[in-house]
Write a protein that holds these residues in place. Structure first.
Motif, PDB file in Angstrom:
ATOM      1  N   PHE A  14      -1.990  -3.559  -6.516  1.00 52.08           N
ATOM      2  CA  PHE A  14      -2.698  -2.325  -6.168  1.00 52.08           C
ATOM      3  C   PHE A  14      -1.719  -1.194  -6.498  1.00 52.08           C
ATOM      4  CE2 PHE A  14      -4.705  -5.291  -3.042  1.00 52.08           C
ATOM      5  CZ  PHE A  14      -6.010  -5.194  -3.502  1.00 52.08           C
ATOM      6  N   ALA A  19       0.410  -7.033  -4.038  1.00 49.22           N
ATOM      7  CA  ALA A  19      -0.169  -7.583  -2.804  1.00 49.22           C
ATOM      8  C   ALA A  19      -0.113  -9.108  -2.839  1.00 49.22           C
ATOM      9  CB  ALA A  19      -1.607  -7.107  -2.649  1.00 49.22           C
ATOM     10  N   GLY A  40      -0.795  -8.129   6.376  1.00 48.44           N
ATOM     11  CA  GLY A  40      -0.289  -7.566   5.120  1.00 48.44           C
ATOM     12  C   GLY A  40       0.379  -8.563   4.196  1.00 48.44           C
ATOM     13  N   ALA A  41       0.362  -9.861   4.563  1.00 41.90           N
ATOM     14  CA  ALA A  41       1.041 -10.878   3.742  1.00 41.90           C
ATOM     15  C   ALA A  41       0.347 -11.102   2.401  1.00 41.90           C
ATOM     16  CB  ALA A  41       1.109 -12.199   4.506  1.00 41.90           C
ATOM     17  N   GLU A 153      -9.620 -15.346   8.722  1.00 43.62           N
ATOM     18  CA  GLU A 153      -9.279 -14.983  10.095  1.00 43.62           C
ATOM     19  C   GLU A 153     -10.496 -15.017  11.005  1.00 43.62           C
ATOM     20  OE1 GLU A 153      -6.604 -11.767  10.578  1.00 43.62           O
ATOM     21  OE2 GLU A 153      -5.344 -12.425   8.935  1.00 43.62           O
ATOM     22  N   HIS A 185      -3.361 -15.862  11.356  1.00 43.14           N
ATOM     23  CA  HIS A 185      -1.981 -15.613  11.761  1.00 43.14           C
ATOM     24  C   HIS A 185      -1.712 -16.241  13.118  1.00 43.14           C
ATOM     25  CE1 HIS A 185      -4.012 -11.664  12.726  1.00 43.14           C
ATOM     26  NE2 HIS A 185      -3.616 -12.073  13.911  1.00 43.14           N
TER      27      HIS A 185
HETATM   28  N1  LIG Z   1      -7.939  -2.284  -1.822  1.00 39.12           N
HETATM   29  C1  LIG Z   1      -6.639  -2.125  -1.590  1.00 39.12           C
HETATM   30  N2  LIG Z   1      -5.961  -1.082  -2.087  1.00 39.12           N
HETATM   31  C2  LIG Z   1      -4.647  -0.916  -1.856  1.00 39.12           C
HETATM   32  N3  LIG Z   1      -3.881  -1.769  -1.136  1.00 39.12           N
HETATM   33  C3  LIG Z   1      -4.509  -2.836  -0.614  1.00 39.12           C
HETATM   34  C4  LIG Z   1      -5.901  -3.079  -0.803  1.00 39.12           C
HETATM   35  N4  LIG Z   1      -6.227  -4.233  -0.160  1.00 39.12           N
HETATM   36  C5  LIG Z   1      -5.090  -4.677   0.401  1.00 39.12           C
HETATM   37  N5  LIG Z   1      -4.069  -3.855   0.134  1.00 39.12           N
HETATM   38  C6  LIG Z   1      -2.664  -4.034   0.555  1.00 39.12           C
HETATM   39  O1  LIG Z   1      -2.238  -5.306   0.094  1.00 39.12           O
HETATM   40  C7  LIG Z   1      -1.389  -5.932   1.040  1.00 39.12           C
HETATM   41  C8  LIG Z   1      -1.965  -7.283   1.426  1.00 39.12           C
HETATM   42  O2  LIG Z   1      -3.143  -7.070   2.183  1.00 39.12           O
HETATM   43  P1  LIG Z   1      -4.068  -8.265   2.698  1.00 39.12           P
HETATM   44  O3  LIG Z   1      -5.234  -7.648   3.408  1.00 39.12           O
HETATM   45  O4  LIG Z   1      -4.333  -9.195   1.588  1.00 39.12           O
HETATM   46  O5  LIG Z   1      -3.093  -8.979   3.755  1.00 39.12           O
HETATM   47  P2  LIG Z   1      -3.452 -10.007   4.879  1.00 39.12           P
HETATM   48  O6  LIG Z   1      -2.376 -11.034   4.856  1.00 39.12           O
HETATM   49  O7  LIG Z   1      -4.839 -10.482   4.747  1.00 39.12           O
HETATM   50  O8  LIG Z   1      -3.296  -9.131   6.182  1.00 39.12           O
HETATM   51  P3  LIG Z   1      -4.282  -8.993   7.450  1.00 39.12           P
HETATM   52  O9  LIG Z   1      -3.959 -10.172   8.308  1.00 39.12           O
HETATM   53  O10 LIG Z   1      -3.838  -7.701   8.064  1.00 39.12           O
HETATM   54  O11 LIG Z   1      -5.683  -8.957   6.941  1.00 39.12           O
HETATM   55  C9  LIG Z   1      -1.271  -4.971   2.212  1.00 39.12           C
HETATM   56  O12 LIG Z   1      -0.083  -4.226   2.042  1.00 39.12           O
HETATM   57  C10 LIG Z   1      -2.495  -4.091   2.064  1.00 39.12           C
HETATM   58  O13 LIG Z   1      -2.262  -2.812   2.614  1.00 39.12           O
END
Ligand SMILES: Nc1ncnc2c1ncn2[C@@H]1O[C@H](COP(=O)(O)OP(=O)(O)OP(=O)(O)O)[C@@H](O)[C@H]1O
Length: 294
Positions: A14, A19, A40-41, A153, A185
């Motif tokens: 992104f 990401a 955010g992982a 989740e 998580h």
């Molecule tokens: N559409 C987007 N545009 C910009 N950044 C994004 C977008 N979607 C996710 N991110 C960023 O990518 C990273 C991974 O996000 P992701 O939602 O995949 O993590 P996650 O492990 O599912 O976390 P959570 O448990 O909070 O859902 C984060 O830093 C998030 O802010």
């Protein structure tokens, strides 16, 4: 066991943020596969790329040995977040509506039994509790009797009782030979449900294996935990290696008996003492230096 799904070198950028960064894994057919990691992982981004909701920046996804095609879409079930529900419909009507979208749908009775929906079949979606909504969304994901089920989740925000109830439903679905890809998580959830798992942090896979295998591989000791307030001496002066945890001092030991015997001779209140095996939370802390839930 053959892989039903194989992910090769998957990445998603992104702008300047990686990401998901070069992630590869294979999901054995009939298993519950966990993607574990803190906020955010990159778990949701990974699962959404596999589902086809998000386009990967690079990498490949194979379903049953071939690049994902129409068959994949027909044979998968996705549990969407609660916003996908129409609040002016009852549980029965929601299932009826979604059943119309598929040429072959599981009978209502089977879905009701599988997801335990009896008591709120005629309740409007607005009136459902968090746990009931999740069970209805699970039923919607199962309507086409999918080979592989995606759960992102699914128990976040649920109370402990609803969470346990949901776990029992997932176990029943696994028992029907279905493959489940679960992001979470909650380490208890992963330890209980997952046959295989990858742990992600900052877009990368940092560990992979079975929950028990990972714990065996990384730990050969037991923890003795004592609350901070029970130390009248400075814990740093203890003749053991200690780890400072949020709520206690953890002593890692290969001999619980010897360590306990030593502790008894010291000026420490042992009222709060707990003996426990290392958990996936401990593993995460060991691998990354930070806790899974912060
Ligand atoms: N559409 C987007 N545009 C910009 N950044 C994004 C977008 N979607 C996710 N991110 C960023 O990518 C990273 C991974 O996000 P992701 O939602 O995949 O993590 P996650 O492990 O599912 O976390 P959570 O448990 O909070 O859902 C984060 O830093 C998030 O802010």
């Amino acid at each position: 066991m053959s892989a039903i799904l194989e992910i090769r070198n998957l990445s998603k950028n992104f702008r300047h943020l990686k990401a998901v960064d070069d992630v590869s894994f294979a999901i054995p057919r009939g298993s519950c596969f966990g993607l574990l990691g803190p906020n955010g992982a990159g778990k949701t981004t990974t699962i959404e790329m596999i589902e086809g909701i998000t386009t990967p920046s690079s990498g490949e996804i194979f379903y049953q040995g071939q690049i994902r095609d129409r068959r994949f879409l027909e044979q998968t079930g996705i549990q969407f977040q609660s916003t996908a529900l129409m609040d002016y419909l009852t549980t029965r009507e929601v299932i009826g509506l979604f059943s119309n979208f598929y040429p072959r749908a599981l009978p209502l009775e089977e879905l009701v039994e599988l997801c335990q929906l009896e008591e709120f079949l005629d309740t409007y979606a607005t009136r459902l509790s968090g746990g009931q909504r999740q069970r209805l969304l699970l039923a919607v994901a199962l309507i086409n009797d999918p080979e592989i089920l995606f759960l992102d989740e699914p128990t976040t925000g649920l109370d402990p009782q609803s969470r346990r109830h949901f776990w029992s439903l997932i176990s029943n679905i696994k028992a029907r030979g279905k493959t489940v890809l679960l992001t979470t998580h909650y380490m208890e959830e992963a330890e209980l449900l997952c046959d295989h798992m990858v742990i992600m942090d900052k877009g990368k896979i940092i560990a992979e294996g079975t929950p028990q295998g990972l714990l065996r591989q990384h730990f050969d000791f037991t923890y003795i935990c004592i609350d901070y307030e029970d130390f009248s001496c400075d814990p740093n002066n203890l003749p053991f290696a200690i780890e400072r945890r949020e709520d206690c001092i953890a002593i890692a030991t290969n001999s619980v008996e010897q360590t306990l015997a030593k502790l008894v001779t010291m000026d420490i209140n042992l009222q709060s003492l707990r003996v426990r095996n290392p958990s996936l939370d401990d593993l995460f802390l060991k691998l990354t230096g930070h806790s899974l839930r912060n």
